[in-house]
Every structure is written in C-alpha cells, then in structure tokens.
Design a protein around this motif. Structure first.
Motif, mmCIF file in Angstrom:
data_model
loop_
_atom_site.group_PDB
_atom_site.id
_atom_site.type_symbol
_atom_site.label_atom_id
_atom_site.label_comp_id
_atom_site.label_asym_id
_atom_site.label_seq_id
_atom_site.Cartn_x
_atom_site.Cartn_y
_atom_site.Cartn_z
ATOM 1 N N GLU A 20 13.885 -15.399 -10.585
ATOM 2 C CA GLU A 20 14.022 -14.884 -9.214
ATOM 3 C C GLU A 20 13.055 -13.724 -8.939
ATOM 4 N N ARG A 21 12.335 -13.312 -9.937
ATOM 5 C CA ARG A 21 11.387 -12.201 -9.757
ATOM 6 C C ARG A 21 10.173 -12.671 -8.961
ATOM 7 N N ARG A 22 9.742 -11.816 -8.055
ATOM 8 C CA ARG A 22 8.627 -12.138 -7.173
ATOM 9 C C ARG A 22 7.447 -11.196 -7.445
ATOM 10 N N GLY A 23 6.309 -11.544 -6.834
ATOM 11 C CA GLY A 23 5.090 -10.756 -7.067
ATOM 12 C C GLY A 23 5.243 -9.301 -6.714
ATOM 13 N N ILE A 24 5.935 -9.003 -5.591
ATOM 14 C CA ILE A 24 6.095 -7.603 -5.186
ATOM 15 C C ILE A 24 6.943 -6.843 -6.187
ATOM 16 N N HIS A 25 7.916 -7.548 -6.828
ATOM 17 C CA HIS A 25 8.742 -6.886 -7.840
ATOM 18 C C HIS A 25 7.871 -6.458 -9.023
ATOM 19 N N TYR A 26 6.996 -7.357 -9.472
ATOM 20 C CA TYR A 26 6.092 -7.021 -10.583
ATOM 21 C C TYR A 26 5.090 -5.938 -10.171
ATOM 22 N N THR A 27 4.608 -6.056 -8.950
ATOM 23 C CA THR A 27 3.614 -5.069 -8.499
ATOM 24 C C THR A 27 4.169 -3.665 -8.559
ATOM 25 N N CYS A 28 5.387 -3.478 -8.010
ATOM 26 C CA CYS A 28 5.973 -2.138 -7.973
ATOM 27 C C CYS A 28 6.376 -1.657 -9.365
ATOM 28 N N THR A 29 6.909 -2.557 -10.182
ATOM 29 C CA THR A 29 7.343 -2.157 -11.523
ATOM 30 C C THR A 29 6.139 -1.806 -12.396
ATOM 31 N N ILE A 30 5.059 -2.568 -12.273
ATOM 32 C CA ILE A 30 3.831 -2.243 -13.017
ATOM 33 C C ILE A 30 3.293 -0.879 -12.571
ATOM 34 N N ASN B 232 0.802 -1.211 0.000
ATOM 35 C CA ASN B 232 0.000 0.000 0.000
ATOM 36 C C ASN B 232 0.838 1.266 0.000
ATOM 37 N N ASP B 233 2.155 1.121 0.025
ATOM 38 C CA ASP B 233 3.004 2.302 -0.004
ATOM 39 C C ASP B 233 3.270 2.795 -1.409
ATOM 40 N N VAL B 234 2.764 2.080 -2.419
ATOM 41 C CA VAL B 234 2.986 2.501 -3.801
ATOM 42 C C VAL B 234 2.307 3.830 -4.027
ATOM 43 N N ALA B 235 3.022 4.779 -4.601
ATOM 44 C CA ALA B 235 2.498 6.133 -4.745
ATOM 45 C C ALA B 235 1.448 6.205 -5.842
#
Length: 997
Positions: free
Chosen positions: A147-157, A43-46
């Motif tokens: 090695e990519r995880r869900g949070i990595h995709y979430t933030c990059t998207i 939830n910290d994603v701007a």
C-alpha cells in the motif's frame, strides 16, 4: 547488496542523530534543498538546514503543547479537524497536534483519505525538529508494503537524509525501486550521496534507479537535483567519482569497478553538458584525461568538453584555448568525426583567437569528413587565412567558392585574395590578381579592393606606386574615402614625412572627406617621429576633448576604441625610445584618468622604456603580472623586448629562461623578434668563450651563432610577415625585406669585427643565395644594414676598395629610403628626420677607410655633403672624427671640434662616483644608447686621444708647443679641463696612447 532491507533499519540509535550533535555539524552542511523533482507535488519537503534551525528552535521553545480534546468528537469530526489542520498555515499548527489527531483516528481504526495521508507525510517530513522526522518513519512503518506509494517513500527518504542516515535512505530507495511504478525521491538521495562523496551509496542508488527503469520503463529524472548544483561543484564531484572508479579498477574488483566506472563517466558527461557557465578549464581537462585511464572516453565526451569551453565568452581566452587543445587531442583518434556544427563553432573561436594552425586543422576535417564547407565557414576561412598571408590556400578556397556559388558575390570574396597579398607584402601579385580576375570573370575592383592594393604598396615602402594608384582611381571614376587617405597618410607618417602627410590630409579635406581617427592618428605619428612630441600630445588631447564634447562623456565604447588607444601608444612609444621614463609614466596616468584602454602595444612601449633604462626586471613584471591582471595575453613581441633588456645587461640565463617559458608555458612560437634576440645571445656567448680561453683557436669560429642562424633560416615562415604588429630588430627595412635579411647584417658584423673573414664571405653568400631563391630574376637588393656590416669586414681585411663601394651603394640606397616625397636629392634638406642617422654607422666605417688609405682630408667634405642633404652625425661619428684628427696630427681642430660638438652637456668626471668604481662605470655608462645618438658626449677613448695630443704638444719645441697649448686652452677650455682631470687607469687604451706620448 551491502545495504540492508528497510525493515531492519528502524532503531532510532541507528537511524537518527541525537539533537546534541546537531549543532556541531551545522557548518558542514550544504545549502541545497533535498526535494524530489520528479514529483512536482513534494516541494514542501524541508531542507536539512531548515530542520536543524527548527530543531534548535524547538529545543529552546517555551511554548507548551496543548493536545486537542477528542473525547467528545466523532470519528468524522476528528477526520475533518485533521483535514483542516493539514492544509492550514503550518506556522499556526503544532505538528504534535496533527499526530495526536492521527493517533485518535487509528484508535478508532479509521483510515485516512489518500490525499490527507500524503499531506500528513509532507507535514511531518517538513516539520521542525526530530519529532516530525521520527513520526514520518512511524507513519511509513504503519503502512503495508503493497500500500506504500511514491510520495510515502519520497517523504520518508527525505526525513532519513535530514537525519544524515544515508544507509536507511538508500535501503528505502531500493525497496521503492522494486515495486513503485512512479517517482519516489531518486534525485534527492542521489544528489545527497554525491555531495557527501559516498560513492558506494551513489553506485547503489544509480543501480537501483537503472533496475527500476528496466522494470517499469519509467523515464524519471534522477539528475534533476544534481543539475541544480553549480558547475564548479559538479566538476569537483566528477573528480571524486573518477578517483573512486580508478581505485576500484586498481583493486581489480570487477563487481564494483564496472558500475563505478559507468557512474563516473555519467557524472562527468552531465557536468560537461552544462553551457554558458564559468569553471576551471584546467580541472575539466584533467577530468577528461583521467577518464581515459578508466575507459577510453567516447567522442561524445570530447565534443561535450569542447563545446562547454567554447560556450564561455571569447574574452575568457583560457577556456577557448582549452577547447581547442581538446579538439587537437580528439582529432588524433580515428573514431573522431566532428559534425559540421562543432567545426563551425571551433572555426569561429579560432578566428576570434587568430589561431591559423587550428583553422588549417578545421579545414582539413571539413575536407576529410564532409563534402562541402558551409557558406559561412567558407567565407570565414578565406578571411582568416588571408589575414595570415596564405595566398595559395585562399586561392584554392576562392576557386571552390566560384565553382559552387558562381560569380554573383565575387566582389565580396575577391578582396580576400588581395588581403593575402597585402599581408605578405606582394604588391605585384596583387596587381596580377586584379588583372586575372578581370580577364576570367569580368571583375572590376571596387574601392575596397583598390584600398588593399594601395595599402600593399604602402606596406613595402613603394610610395610612388601607392600615389600612382590614387591617380588611377580618378581615371576609373572611383572617389577615395577616409580609408584611402588614411592609408596614404600612414605611409608617409611612418617615414616621418610630416609635409607629405599634411598634404594628403589637406587634399582629403578639400574633397569633402571627413577625417577619421586613423587620419588624425597619422598626423600624430608624423609629429611624434619628427620629435614634435608637444604638438602631438596637444593634438591627441584635442581629439579627446572633441570626442567628449560630441558624446557628452567619453563612454566605454569610445574609451575602448583601438584608434584612440593607438594615438596614445604613439606618444608612449616615442617617449620610450627617447628613454623618458617619467614622461611615459605621466602619459600612462593620463590614459587611466581619461579612461583610454591599455592594449598590448601600450604595455610594449612601457616595457621597452624600462629595458632602455636597463631595468628589464620591471619589464618582466609587466609581462608576468600586470598583463595577466589586465586580461591581456603576452605576444612574442613582449617576450622579445624583455629578452633584449636582459641581453643588454649580459644576463644570458634569463634570456634563455624567457625563451623556454614563452614556448612551453604560453605556447607561443618563436618569431622574427625572438630569434633575433637568440642570435645576439649566441654571438655574445661565442665571443665570451673566444676571449676567455687564450689557448683556444686563434680564429673566431662562432659555432653557436652559426647554429642559431641556420636554425632561424630553416624556420623562417614567410607568412610571419602577415603580422601587422611592431617588430623588434627590424630597423629601417620594409617588412618584406626585413624578414629575410635582418639576421644577416648582425651576423656579418660580428664575424667582421672578430676578423673571421671566411665566415663573413660564407654568410654573405647565404644571404645572396636566399635572395635569389625568393626571386631568381632579380639581383639581390642589399639592405642598408648589410652594407654597414660588410664595411666592417672589408676594413678589417684591408679590402678598402670594396668598403668604398659599399659606402657609395649606401649613399644611393639612402636616396630611396630616406628621401622626402617629391624632393630632389641634388637639393639641400631632402633627408627625412626619421632617417637623419641612417648612415651614421656607415660614416664611422668610411672614415676609417679614408684614414687608413691616407685620405683623411676628404672627411670634412664628406661630412659637409651629408649635412647639406639633411643627415646628422651621431655622437659616435663626432668621436671618430676627433680621433682621426688627432691621429693625423691636427690637435687644435680636434680640440675645437670636441669643444663645439661634444662638451656642451659634459657633467664632469664626478658623475662617475668614487675613484675605484670609475673605471667600471665609465666603461658601462659612456656608450650612448640608441636614443642618445644625437646627444653630444665625448667617449672615454676620445678623451684619451686628446690627452695624448696634449702631451705631444708639450713635447714640441718650446715656442710652437707653448702657442699650441695656449690656443687649446683658449678655444677649448672644457675639453682641456676634462683631459687634465681624467682618471689614470692601467688599461689598454691609456697604455697604448699615453705611454707613447
């Protein structure tokens, strides 16, 4: 797939929008956050707006970035420092410092802890400006695919979406869907694509999400962020998706059309699942209709749309009606099987809207699809259908209740049978119901049941029977309450019998019954209908003051009390019928001042006053604008009032326009009142056509009049009598008589005046046949109005014996209709004030009968007997009598009577303005309105008759004529002056009377 793979999308020019273009797009952005709801840690994603604002701040900041010197630090110290800053307050940490420390670790080939790496993704993707967003992508690229995880995709998207690069976000989402067993920002990119109406991208995300669910059987929620949208926006997005799907279908591109169609229906279904939120019901209905063009909507779609409308409060009538309309459409589909819960919800709402047609549909669906009615629905149906006077259906439901639940609650449901009798005005049937219930179930009626039976007799005007039941209550040891006395007082008050009303009131007080609002309202009505309006208004103000003192202030609940509003409506209505527009406005302003709520009857009274003043346009504005702004739905009565106003102004096109609008736009069925207006319109059109074509038929046919009469009689619904509201054109007959007979007097009168005697006979035969059909065992009881109409025909046809029979029958009828309670017709003053003009039309026609049969000398004694009883002569009666006196060579009595009865308020000929306009204004304004029946005023024709008498007196022998003229001048100076100053016109009246003289 039209979207490329993630590895081909790293060029900054393709991925990121230059900062110089950022400010120009600020106003077009949404105010929602683009966060992944599937993962609760991201939830910290701007938001986009935050990035834009911070980018601007970054671009204009004068703060210098000072990188941390890591040359003297070990790898462990660098990692510890980075960890410290990652979880420190982001407001005191520059994102470039974090990236500098991360690069230092990379140079030392040190990998971050997975938790620190996830936090770095969050801080970069939520950082201000484009630096963090770019580094988010760089960091993502540095991680191997596996090695990519869900949070990595979430933030990059999220970073890609903040740079408005939906293409990159969709590609990243597709990559994640292929190998990530978890959440990765699906709801964020899905919502973004929907909000930006990129339906190809939306379909791609939708398909990727579906593939992921099939591959990993994970139940992540792609709708989370979409569900946060306001319902109005969600419905608009559903419209866009449906339009896109329709375009795909029309293009015959099955590869695109099938998923687009499924997506559109899914978005619409999601929107329809929202409850208790306001929205545009017309848009919702359009979407359901559009959905049928791309795929036959399932029953779930219809049920969701219906329930969504019904979840809005009942005060918002538009939503309720839209829900019921959808229900009507859905039930035409064979596969529609509404569950009991939906039917019960629909039943409650149709009950609130008093929609009997829908209640019948719901009852039919219960009987068709389910074995038994739920208990609450069973009782609700009996209650509502009883209100609509459907005795047979209520009786059937009653028997089913007894068969299923027994007789334990019979005291609660038996009154529904009586209520149906009351609404239909069938008092004898109500008594029969009581006797049947006692014989079958040993049922002894309680006070509630007796009150309904008393009200039924009161409603049909049988006050003797109603009072007899009051005595019967005493015999069975049941004490009447305020409702009982309120019914009886209302019965007498409606007849303007003030003395009887107060007698009942005093009796209630002597028995310790506390007066109710309805009881006091009956006193107000009795005073108002006796033209004691000042006393009535004083009483209403006293009630208002007592209510305020009792409750400190007139709170909202009191202000909205129907009983209080009803008292004010009584005053408004009476002043409106008296044509006192200023007083109506004064009372209206007073109601607003003290906070008394307006209802439909309030506006009906104001509209009637405008129409009485020949201002139907003002009444129409209340109908179209004011009532809508007040949240009140017009009824057939309101339309009938305005139609009557335009009818009086001979504005025939507007009458028809209003009728069409009532049916087509408002969905209101024609009623007793509106059909009477159409009947009068047809008659005027027939007469206009007859007089306009001299070469046409010599006998008046009245084809349009007959057509409307036939149409009306074919459509007469006895249950319309169940309406308790006021009706237009009902006159003095009780409702059970008025509904069946009100159309006939006017029609017979028209045919009689037009000398179409065969039509008179045929119409009268139809009335008799219809009355016989209603009750074959009884001779038809002729309403007073029909007798007056028949007298016109008999006089015109020369059947004076039948005309006299009608007069005598009218006298007998008046002793029932107009008699005060406990009054003896052989004693003086037995006529109620309200009915003082009951025989005015009959008297005018009877005077004609007496005149043509050479019995004009009997008129004086007839008038004396009527006045002795308490009847009053209208201005029409006096004018007719004066004309008869002139015609029988009694000029001096004619002048004396005109001076005494008609000239007190004579304003002079100047009232009518310029000479050239006088004739039109005289013809238009001289005929009194209904509220002017007792207002003395000489008719134009009467003045012409008196002028002919004056000329005849001048032609007499010198001595006799001179004395007669002196007596006229001495005994009737105003009348003589009016005769001398009368304008001369070349018209039918003056040519016929003055040229002969």
């Amino acid at each position: 797939m039209f979207y490329g793979s993630a590895t081909n999308l790293f060029e900054p020019r393709d991925l990121f929008i230059p900062l110089s273009g950022l400010m120009g797009q600020l106003a077009a952005q949404r105010s929602r956050t683009y966060t992944s709801a599937a993962d609760h840690f991201d939830n910290d994603v701007a938001t986009v707006e935050e990035v834009e604002e911070n980018a601007i701040a970054e671009n204009t900041s004068d703060v210098d970035f000072s990188p941390i010197d890591t040359s003297h630090l070990t790898s462990g110290e660098i990692a510890a420092k980075l960890h410290e800053l990652l979880f420190a307050d982001e407001r005191v940490v520059d994102i470039r410092q974090l990236w500098h420390l991360y690069e230092a670790l990379q140079e030392l080939s040190i990998s971050l802890d997975p938790g620190d790496l996830a936090q770095l993704f969050k801080r970069l993707s939520s950082s201000p400006g484009t630096f963090g967003l770019q580094k988010t992508r760089d960091l993502f690229d540095s991680i191997a695919l596996l090695e990519r995880r869900g949070i990595h995709y979430t933030c990059t998207i999220a970073a890609a979406l903040k740079q408005r690069n939906l293409k990159a976000a969709v590609a990243l989402h597709g990559e994640a869907a292929n190998h990530i067993d978890g959440s990765f920002g699906s709801s964020v990119v899905f919502k973004y694509a929907i909000e930006h109406a990129d339906w190809k991208a939306t379909v791609a995300v939708w398909q990727q999400y579906g593939d992921h669910r099939r591959l990993y059987s994970r139940d992540s929620n792609i709708w989370y962020d979409v569900d946060q949208l306001p319902l109005s926006q969600l419905l608009e997005h559903a419209r866009g998706a449906i339009d896109s799907a329709i375009s795909s279908v029309e293009a015959s591109n099955l590869d695109d059309a099938v998923p687009a169609r499924k997506l559109a229906l899914a978005i619409l279904q999601r929107a329809l699942d929202v409850r208790d939120a306001d929205f545009d019901p017309s848009l919702q209905a359009q979407l359901v209709e559009k959905a049928q063009s791309i795929q036959l909507p399932g029953i779930d779609l219809f049920q969701a749309a219906i329930l969504q409308n019904l979840s809005v409060t009942v005060e918002n009538r538009e939503h309720s009606e839209c829900g019921l309309n959808l229900y009507r459409t859905a039930r035409e589909k064979p596969e529609f099987v509404p569950d009991p819960g939906l039917l019960q919800t629909l039943l409650r709402r149709s009950h609130d809207l008093r929609s009997s047609d829908d209640m019948y549909r719901i009852l039919a669906d219960y009987q068709k699809h389910h074995i038994d009615l739920p208990k609450d629905s069973h009782r609700l149906l009996m209650s509502q259908l009883a209100r609509h006077g459907d005795f047979n259906t209520v009786d059937q439901l009653f028997q089913e209740w007894i068969d299923r639940y027994g007789v334990d609650q019979i005291s609660q449901i038996a009154p529904h049978l009586l209520q149906a009798c009351y609404r239909r005005g069938e008092a004898d049937r109500a008594i029969g119901v009581l006797e049947s219930l006692r014989a079958k179930y040993d049922y002894f009626p309680n006070l509630r049941a007796w009150n309904i039976v008393i009200a039924t007799y009161s409603r049909i005007g049988n006050w003797d029977a109603a009072m007899g039941l009051l005595d019967r209550l005493a015999q069975v040891n049941i004490h009447p309450d305020s409702t009982t006395y309120g019914i009886l007082m209302g019965m007498y008050a409606r007849r303007s019998d003030y003395d009887a009303t107060m007698q009942i009131y005093e009796q209630a007080l002597s028995e310790g019954v506390e007066p109710s609002f309805d009881m006091v309202g009956s006193v107000v009505l009795a005073l108002a209908t006796n033209d004691r309006l000042d006393e009535a208004e004083t009483l209403v103000e006293e009630v208002l003051n007592k209510t305020q003192s009792k409750n400190q202030t007139l709170g909202p609940a009191r202000r909205r009390s129907p009983s209080i509003t009803r008292m004010w409506n009584i005053l408004l209505t009476q002043h409106a019928m008296n044509g006192q527009l200023d007083k109506v406005f004064e009372l209206q302003n007073r109601m607003r001042e003290v906070g008394v709520a307006f209802d439909g009857d309030t506006y009906a009274a104001i509209m009637q006053c405008f129409c009485n003043k020949r201002l139907p346009e003002a009444a129409q504005r209340i109908l179209k604008v004011v009532m809508r702004q007040s949240g009140l739905r017009p009824t057939a009565l309101h339309f009938a009032i305005v139609m009557g106003g335009f009818l009086n102004n001979k504005d025939h096109s507007r009458v028809m326009s209003l009728q069409r609008r009532m049916v087509e736009e408002y969905g209101i069925k024609p009623t007793f009142s509106t059909q009477n207006a159409l009947l009068r319109l047809a008659s005027q059109l027939d007469q206009n056509e007859f007089f306009r074509d001299p070469s046409g038929p010599t006998t008046f046919e009245g084809s349009q009049t007959e057509s409307i009469l036939t149409q009306t009689l074919d459509r007469v619904d006895p249950m319309e009598l169940a309406s308790l509201g006021p009706t237009k054109f009902a006159q003095s007959s009780p409702p059970n008589v008025a509904l069946q007979s009100s159309y006939f007097p006017y029609t017979i009168n028209v045919f009689g005046r037009m000398r179409s005697f065969e039509k008179v006979a045929a119409t009268y035969d139809r009335y008799v046949a219809r009355a016989k059909k209603e009750d074959p065992d009884l001779e038809p009881s002729h309403p007073v109005e029909i007798l007056s109409a028949l007298m016109v025909s008999y006089n015109k046809s020369g059947d004076y014996e039948e005309a006299e029979k009608c007069w005598n029958l009218a006298l007998e009828k008046s002793k029932i209709v107009a008699r005060k309670a406990n009054a003896d017709p052989s004693e003086p003053g037995w006529v109620l004030y309200k009915y003082r003009f009951l025989l005015s039309l009959h008297l005018t026609r009877y005077m004609q009968t007496l005149f043509v049969t050479s019995r004009a000398d009997q008129i004086a004694s007839v008038i004396d007997s009527l006045q002795h009883a308490g009847f009053q002569l209208s201005t029409h009666n006096w004018n007719k009598y004066i004309q008869v006196l002139v015609q029988t060579n009694q000029p001096l009595p004619a002048y004396q009577l005109c001076e005494e009865k008609l000239m007190k308020g004579w304003p002079g000929w100047d009232r009518f303005g310029h000479f050239l306009a006088k004739k039109r204004r005289i013809k238009k304004q001289w005929v009194p309105r209904s509220w002017e029946l007792g207002r003395p005023f000489p008719h134009y024709e009467t003045i012409v008759y008196l002028a002919s008498a004056y000329l005849d007196a001048q032609a007499l022998a010198y001595g006799v004529g001179k004395e007669l003229l002196k007596d006229m001048q001495r005994l009737a100076p105003k009348t003589v002056e009016a005769v001398f100053k009368m304008p001369r016109f070349d018209d039918r009246v003056q040519n016929a009377l003055l040229k002969e003289s």
